[in-house]
Design a protein around this motif. Sequence first.
Motif, PDB file in Angstrom:
ATOM      1  N   GLY A 150       0.852  -1.193   0.000  1.00 53.37           N
ATOM      2  CA  GLY A 150       0.000   0.000   0.000  1.00 53.37           C
ATOM      3  C   GLY A 150       0.884   1.238   0.000  1.00 53.37           C
ATOM      4  N   LEU A 158       1.940   3.183  -2.177  1.00 54.84           N
ATOM      5  CA  LEU A 158       1.655   4.335  -3.031  1.00 54.84           C
ATOM      6  C   LEU A 158       0.393   5.051  -2.580  1.00 54.84           C
ATOM      7  CD1 LEU A 158       2.743   2.310  -6.077  1.00 54.84           C
ATOM      8  CD2 LEU A 158       3.846   4.426  -5.321  1.00 54.84           C
ATOM      9  N   GLY A 159      -0.152   4.655  -1.435  1.00 52.55           N
ATOM     10  CA  GLY A 159      -1.289   5.359  -0.849  1.00 52.55           C
ATOM     11  C   GLY A 159      -0.806   6.478   0.061  1.00 52.55           C
ATOM     12  N   GLY A 160      -1.764   7.164   0.687  1.00 55.14           N
ATOM     13  CA  GLY A 160      -1.429   8.337   1.503  1.00 55.14           C
ATOM     14  C   GLY A 160      -0.508   8.005   2.662  1.00 55.14           C
ATOM     15  N   VAL A 161      -0.887   6.991   3.442  1.00 53.12           N
ATOM     16  CA  VAL A 161      -0.066   6.630   4.608  1.00 53.12           C
ATOM     17  C   VAL A 161       1.260   6.034   4.140  1.00 53.12           C
ATOM     18  CG1 VAL A 161       0.062   5.063   6.602  1.00 53.12           C
ATOM     19  CG2 VAL A 161      -2.054   6.334   6.144  1.00 53.12           C
ATOM     20  N   VAL A 209       4.700  -1.205  -2.868  1.00 50.71           N
ATOM     21  CA  VAL A 209       3.856  -2.145  -3.615  1.00 50.71           C
ATOM     22  C   VAL A 209       2.393  -1.754  -3.502  1.00 50.71           C
ATOM     23  CG1 VAL A 209       3.069  -4.544  -3.706  1.00 50.71           C
ATOM     24  CG2 VAL A 209       5.469  -4.050  -3.296  1.00 50.71           C
ATOM     25  N   THR A 249      -1.835  -1.267  -8.195  1.00 49.63           N
ATOM     26  CA  THR A 249      -1.538  -0.495  -9.396  1.00 49.63           C
ATOM     27  C   THR A 249      -0.391   0.468  -9.099  1.00 49.63           C
ATOM     28  OG1 THR A 249      -3.265   1.016  -8.685  1.00 49.63           O
ATOM     29  CG2 THR A 249      -3.861  -0.531 -10.405  1.00 49.63           C
ATOM     30  N   ALA A 260       0.661  -1.497   4.750  1.00 50.38           N
ATOM     31  CA  ALA A 260      -0.358  -0.425   4.722  1.00 50.38           C
ATOM     32  C   ALA A 260      -1.398  -0.663   3.635  1.00 50.38           C
ATOM     33  CB  ALA A 260       0.320   0.932   4.524  1.00 50.38           C
ATOM     34  N   ALA A 287      -6.624   0.175  12.341  1.00 49.91           N
ATOM     35  CA  ALA A 287      -7.443   1.383  12.450  1.00 49.91           C
ATOM     36  C   ALA A 287      -7.955   1.572  13.877  1.00 49.91           C
ATOM     37  CB  ALA A 287      -8.626   1.302  11.492  1.00 49.91           C
ATOM     38  N   ALA A 312      -7.979   9.053  12.023  1.00 52.94           N
ATOM     39  CA  ALA A 312      -8.034   9.672  10.691  1.00 52.94           C
ATOM     40  C   ALA A 312      -6.798  10.525  10.425  1.00 52.94           C
ATOM     41  CB  ALA A 312      -9.281  10.541  10.598  1.00 52.94           C
ATOM     42  N   MET A 317      -6.979   7.465   3.048  1.00 53.40           N
ATOM     43  CA  MET A 317      -8.342   7.080   2.669  1.00 53.40           C
ATOM     44  C   MET A 317      -9.413   7.947   3.316  1.00 53.40           C
ATOM     45  SD  MET A 317      -8.819   3.349   4.526  1.00 53.40           S
ATOM     46  CE  MET A 317      -7.844   2.452   3.347  1.00 53.40           C
TER      47      MET A 317
HETATM   48  N1  LIG Z   1      -5.736   7.400   6.178  1.00 47.77           N
HETATM   49  C1  LIG Z   1      -6.415   7.179   7.279  1.00 47.77           C
HETATM   50  O1  LIG Z   1      -7.066   8.088   7.776  1.00 47.77           O
HETATM   51  C2  LIG Z   1      -6.373   5.814   7.918  1.00 47.77           C
HETATM   52  C3  LIG Z   1      -7.051   5.655   9.121  1.00 47.77           C
HETATM   53  C4  LIG Z   1      -7.062   4.410   9.717  1.00 47.77           C
HETATM   54  C5  LIG Z   1      -6.354   3.365   9.146  1.00 47.77           C
HETATM   55  N2  LIG Z   1      -5.694   3.546   7.977  1.00 47.77           N
HETATM   56  C6  LIG Z   1      -5.006   2.381   7.411  1.00 47.77           C
HETATM   57  O2  LIG Z   1      -3.762   2.738   6.889  1.00 47.77           O
HETATM   58  C7  LIG Z   1      -3.495   1.968   5.721  1.00 47.77           C
HETATM   59  C8  LIG Z   1      -3.127   2.903   4.579  1.00 47.77           C
HETATM   60  O3  LIG Z   1      -4.246   3.703   4.340  1.00 47.77           O
HETATM   61  P1  LIG Z   1      -4.216   4.997   3.408  1.00 47.77           P
HETATM   62  O4  LIG Z   1      -4.946   6.035   4.094  1.00 47.77           O
HETATM   63  O5  LIG Z   1      -2.858   5.232   2.928  1.00 47.77           O
HETATM   64  O6  LIG Z   1      -5.159   4.460   2.235  1.00 47.77           O
HETATM   65  P2  LIG Z   1      -4.954   4.640   0.688  1.00 47.77           P
HETATM   66  O7  LIG Z   1      -4.431   5.989   0.383  1.00 47.77           O
HETATM   67  O8  LIG Z   1      -6.205   4.179   0.071  1.00 47.77           O
HETATM   68  O9  LIG Z   1      -3.809   3.587   0.418  1.00 47.77           O
HETATM   69  C9  LIG Z   1      -4.001   2.210   0.540  1.00 47.77           C
HETATM   70  C10 LIG Z   1      -3.198   1.571  -0.541  1.00 47.77           C
HETATM   71  O10 LIG Z   1      -3.320   0.160  -0.446  1.00 47.77           O
HETATM   72  C11 LIG Z   1      -3.279  -0.352  -1.760  1.00 47.77           C
HETATM   73  N3  LIG Z   1      -3.932  -1.647  -1.767  1.00 47.77           N
HETATM   74  C12 LIG Z   1      -5.226  -1.934  -1.501  1.00 47.77           C
HETATM   75  N4  LIG Z   1      -5.427  -3.248  -1.619  1.00 47.77           N
HETATM   76  C13 LIG Z   1      -4.247  -3.807  -1.958  1.00 47.77           C
HETATM   77  C14 LIG Z   1      -3.830  -5.131  -2.224  1.00 47.77           C
HETATM   78  N5  LIG Z   1      -4.682  -6.157  -2.157  1.00 47.77           N
HETATM   79  N6  LIG Z   1      -2.529  -5.329  -2.547  1.00 47.77           N
HETATM   80  C15 LIG Z   1      -1.669  -4.308  -2.622  1.00 47.77           C
HETATM   81  N7  LIG Z   1      -2.014  -3.033  -2.381  1.00 47.77           N
HETATM   82  C16 LIG Z   1      -3.285  -2.786  -2.046  1.00 47.77           C
HETATM   83  C17 LIG Z   1      -4.019   0.676  -2.602  1.00 47.77           C
HETATM   84  O11 LIG Z   1      -3.548   0.753  -3.915  1.00 47.77           O
HETATM   85  P3  LIG Z   1      -4.213  -0.089  -5.093  1.00 47.77           P
HETATM   86  O12 LIG Z   1      -5.689   0.166  -5.010  1.00 47.77           O
HETATM   87  O13 LIG Z   1      -3.565   0.398  -6.323  1.00 47.77           O
HETATM   88  O14 LIG Z   1      -3.877  -1.484  -4.780  1.00 47.77           O
HETATM   89  C18 LIG Z   1      -3.675   1.986  -1.906  1.00 47.77           C
HETATM   90  O15 LIG Z   1      -2.639   2.677  -2.526  1.00 47.77           O
HETATM   91  C19 LIG Z   1      -4.729   1.168   5.420  1.00 47.77           C
HETATM   92  O16 LIG Z   1      -4.507  -0.149   5.842  1.00 47.77           O
HETATM   93  C20 LIG Z   1      -5.793   1.824   6.248  1.00 47.77           C
HETATM   94  O17 LIG Z   1      -6.761   0.898   6.674  1.00 47.77           O
HETATM   95  C21 LIG Z   1      -5.690   4.750   7.346  1.00 47.77           C
END
Ligand SMILES: NC(=O)c1ccc[n+]([C@@H]2O[C@H](COP(=O)([O-])OP(=O)(O)OC[C@H]3O[C@@H](n4cnc5c(N)ncnc54)[C@H](OP(=O)(O)O)[C@@H]3O)[C@@H](O)[C@H]2O)c1
Length: 789
Positions: free
Chosen positions: A415, A417-420, A439, A442, A494, A542, A583, A589
Motif C-alpha cells: 500500500g 503508493l497510498g497516503g499513509v 507495492v 496499481t 499499509a 485502524a 483519521a 483514505m
Molecule cells: N488514512 C487514514 O485516515 C487511515 C485511518 C485508519 C487506518 N488507515 C489504514 O492505513 C493503511 C493505509 O491507508 P491509506 O490512508 O494510505 O489508504 P490509501 O491511500 O487508500 O492507500 C491504501 C493503498 O493500499 C493499496 N492496496 C489496496 N489493496 C491492496 C492489495 N490487495 N494489494 C496491494 N495493495 C493494495 C491501494 O492501492 P491499489 O488500489 O492500487 O492497490 C492503496 O494505494 C490502510 O490499511 C488503512 O486501513 C488509514
Amino acid sequence: ALAPVPEPSPATPELATDRLYAAYRDIGLDYGPAYRAMRRVWRDGDRAVARIEVPEAARDGDAYLLHPVVLDACFQTLIAFADDGVLRVPVGVERLDVYAPLPPEVTCRTRRRTTEGTADVLLDLDVLSPTGEVLAVVEGLRFRAVPRSVPDAAATPVARTYAVAWQPAAAAPGASAVPAVTEGDWLVCGADRDALAAWRAQLAARGVPATAVHIAPGPDGAPDPAGAARVAFEDVHRTRGAVGGLILLTDTDTDTDTDTDSGTHGAAPGSESVVATAYRLARDTTAVLGAFLRTFAALRPDVVVCTTGAAAPDGGPASPGRSVLTGLTRAVVAEYPELTCVQVDLDPGAPAPAPAEILDRASALAGSGHLAVRGGRWYEARLRDAEAARPAFPQEEGAPGPLPVRPGATYLITGGLGGVGLAVAGRLADKGADTLLLVGRTVPERTPAQVAALRERGVRVEMLAADVADETALDRVLAHAEATLPPLHGIVHAAGTTDDAVVEEAGWDGLRRAMDPKVKGAWLLHRRTRRLDLGFFVLCSALGALTGLTGQPGYLMANTFLDALALHRRREGLPALSVGWGAWSGAGMAADRGLLRDFAALGVHGMAADEALDALDRVSAGGTGHVAVGAVDWARFGSATGRARPDTLLADLVPAGTGPAAEGTGEGAAEDLVRLAVERPDEASEAVLGRLLDVVAAVLGLSDAEREAMRPTFGHRHLNELGFDSLTTIRLRNRLRADFFADVPADFLFGGGSARQISELVCRQLSAMSVLAADDEQHDDAETEVLTL
Ligand SMILES: NC(=O)c1ccc[n+]([C@@H]2O[C@H](COP(=O)([O-])OP(=O)(O)OC[C@H]3O[C@@H](n4cnc5c(N)ncnc54)[C@H](OP(=O)(O)O)[C@@H]3O)[C@@H](O)[C@H]2O)c1
C-alpha cells in the motif's frame, strides 16, 4: 532576503473553491459572496497556489498600499489546507514585507510549515502580480484552532497513543440476578446442540423463556447457516413477537485453525488455515447477526456474542482467525448505539463456564464491551491513554522507536503508493533508509511527487504492482527483492481498502474485499517472511476497530485480525506492531473519501502525517504489540455517537455523563438553538430545517447548486425520496445526534415524517433539553440524576 515559496508541480490537483468555502462555512466561518475572492486554487501536499480576484463590491477605493480585503483573501488560502474539519483563525505573523500596492487580482503562492505538538497551522505566502512580480511576502502567518460552536470547549486534540488493557472484571452480582433483559423470549443460536440445551435450561430456571436456533450446516451439507437463521428468526417474530435478547454461540472448536504457509487451506485433513477460519467466521456470523438485527433491532434486544480464544487478556495465545469477531462486535456497537452488545471470549483451554455465570458477568458489565475468561478469572477490556501515565512506553533518549532503520537494507511498504504508505516512506528515508520497495495493486503512470522527491535525495525507490492477497504475486515481489535489492529488514503493511455496508446488509463479496489485503495479505506476508531477520513488521490497522465505525464490518474485522496477528507474532518471538490509526488529514483514505468532517463531528480529528508519525515514534520498539494513534476529543465522541448504554471499552476515556441520556446542556446543538426552541419554536423549527438540509446535503454529497435547488420544497420532502441507503441513513442519524443531540427514530426519518416534521421533532427534543438543563442548575445532584435519567 526571504526564500521564495516554490512553485507546486504542474501536476498539482485543482480544488473546487465553492466546495472549500462551503466546507469552511460548515465548520463555522461563512465568507459572504463579496469576500469569496479565491477564484481557483491548486494544492499539492504542503503547497498551494491561489488565483485571487477581489469582487467589485469589496473594493472600497484603491488608496491602500496593502488592501485589507486583498490581504484577507490571500489568508483564505488556509482553507485549501482545512481538510481536518478544524476551524482556524489568524493570530499572528512573524514578518511582512510589502514591495508594491496590491491590485484586486493577485496570485498567492503558499507553503504550509509543520508545527510541533500543536494544532496551529503556519503559512508562508508570496503575493504576486498577474505578471509574476513579487508584491508582498508574508512569513510565519499563524492560524490557531478555535473550538466549534462552543466558545469555551477544549481546543482541538493532538495525536495521542492508546493501548488496550485487560483489567479484572467487575464481580458478578450473584446467582439470583436475572439477565439484563427479561421481557420477551431470548434466542440462543449456535451449532452445538448440547450447549443450546444447557442455555435454554438455565434461562428457563430464571423464568426467561428461550428459543434455540440451531445454525450449523445440516447433514446434507447445505452450508447456509444464515439462511437457516433467517427463517428461524422470522418464525419467532411471527409467533412470539417480542424478543429480549440474543446469545450467539460462535464455534467453540478451536483446534481446527493452524498456522500454515497456505492462504486458505489447512495443513492436515479436518483442519483449516487461519485465513479460512477468519473468513468462515466473518461470513457466517455477520450473516446471522445481520438477519437477527434486521428482524429484531427495533425491539432493542441485548446481544451477547460468545467467542473462544479470540482475545489474549492474560498474554496467552489468541487466534487471529477468531479475532475478527471482536471487530464485528465493534461494528454492532457503533451501528446500534441503543443496544447493549457484549463479546464474551471463552477460554479455549478450559470448559465453558455455566451459561448463568456468563450471563451474570455480561449483566455486571452494565453496558456494551468485551469480557474474557482465562483460567477461571474474568477480565474486561479497557482502552487507555498510553501517555497519560508516563512513561507508558518507556523509551531511552534517541532510541529508534518502533521503526529502527539502517542504510544498506530494503524496506517494503505494501500500500506504499497510498497516503499513509508514501508518508511512511518519507519518514523511513528521514531515518536513514536508502532502499524502499513500494507495492500496490496499481502503479500510477506518473511518478508521485513524494517518490520523485525521495529519488532526488538519493533514495532508491522501486514501485511494483502486486496484489498482496495473491500468493503468486506476493512471492514474485519477495523473489524480486531477494534477487536485486539489499536484504529486507523491515515491512510496513499499509495495503487496505474499505467496503461500505452496514451489518444488516453486508454480503460476503464486500466483506471479503475489505478483508483480503489485511487478512490474507498480512497472513501471507507473515508466513513468507518469518525466517528473515526483520527489524520491524508494522501492520497499519485502524482506531475505528476499537472505537467502532458504522458501515464497515469487513474493515473492522480485517483490522482486529491485524491486531491479533501482531500479538501472535510476538508470542513467536517475531517483531510486530499493529498501529490503529485514527483519521489522517491531508492524504489517505479518510481524506480521499471526504470523511474528515464526519469524523470531526464525532470528535475524531484528522492528524497531519508528521503528527501521526511523531506519535508512533513515541512508542518504544519493545513495548507493545498493538497501539492506536488518534487525535480524539473523547467528550465529543461520547455525546456525538449517541451510545445509550455505556461502552465499557472506552469508559476510561469518554468522560462520564457525556452520553445522550445525560446530556442536558445542548453542547453539540448550538446553544442559541436550544434557547430559540423554547422562546420561539416556529423560528427554531425553521432554523433546524435549514441545518437539516445542510446535513442531508453533506451526507448525500450534494453540490451547492443541488442543495439550493432542493431548498424551496425541502420542508415537504420525505427523506426516503432523496436517495438515502442504509449507510447514509446511519450517517444522517449520527449527524443529527452529533449536531442536535436528537434521537430521531429511523422509521420516522424514512417513513412517515416530512423534513419539516422531523425539524419539529428535533425542536421538541431541544426544548426538552433546555428544561432539563434549567432544572439541572436548580437541583442538587440526587434530584438532577432523577430528572436526567
Ligand atoms: N488514512 C487514514 O485516515 C487511515 C485511518 C485508519 C487506518 N488507515 C489504514 O492505513 C493503511 C493505509 O491507508 P491509506 O490512508 O494510505 O489508504 P490509501 O491511500 O487508500 O492507500 C491504501 C493503498 O493500499 C493499496 N492496496 C489496496 N489493496 C491492496 C492489495 N490487495 N494489494 C496491494 N495493495 C493494495 C491501494 O492501492 P491499489 O488500489 O492500487 O492497490 C492503496 O494505494 C490502510 O490499511 C488503512 O486501513 C488509514
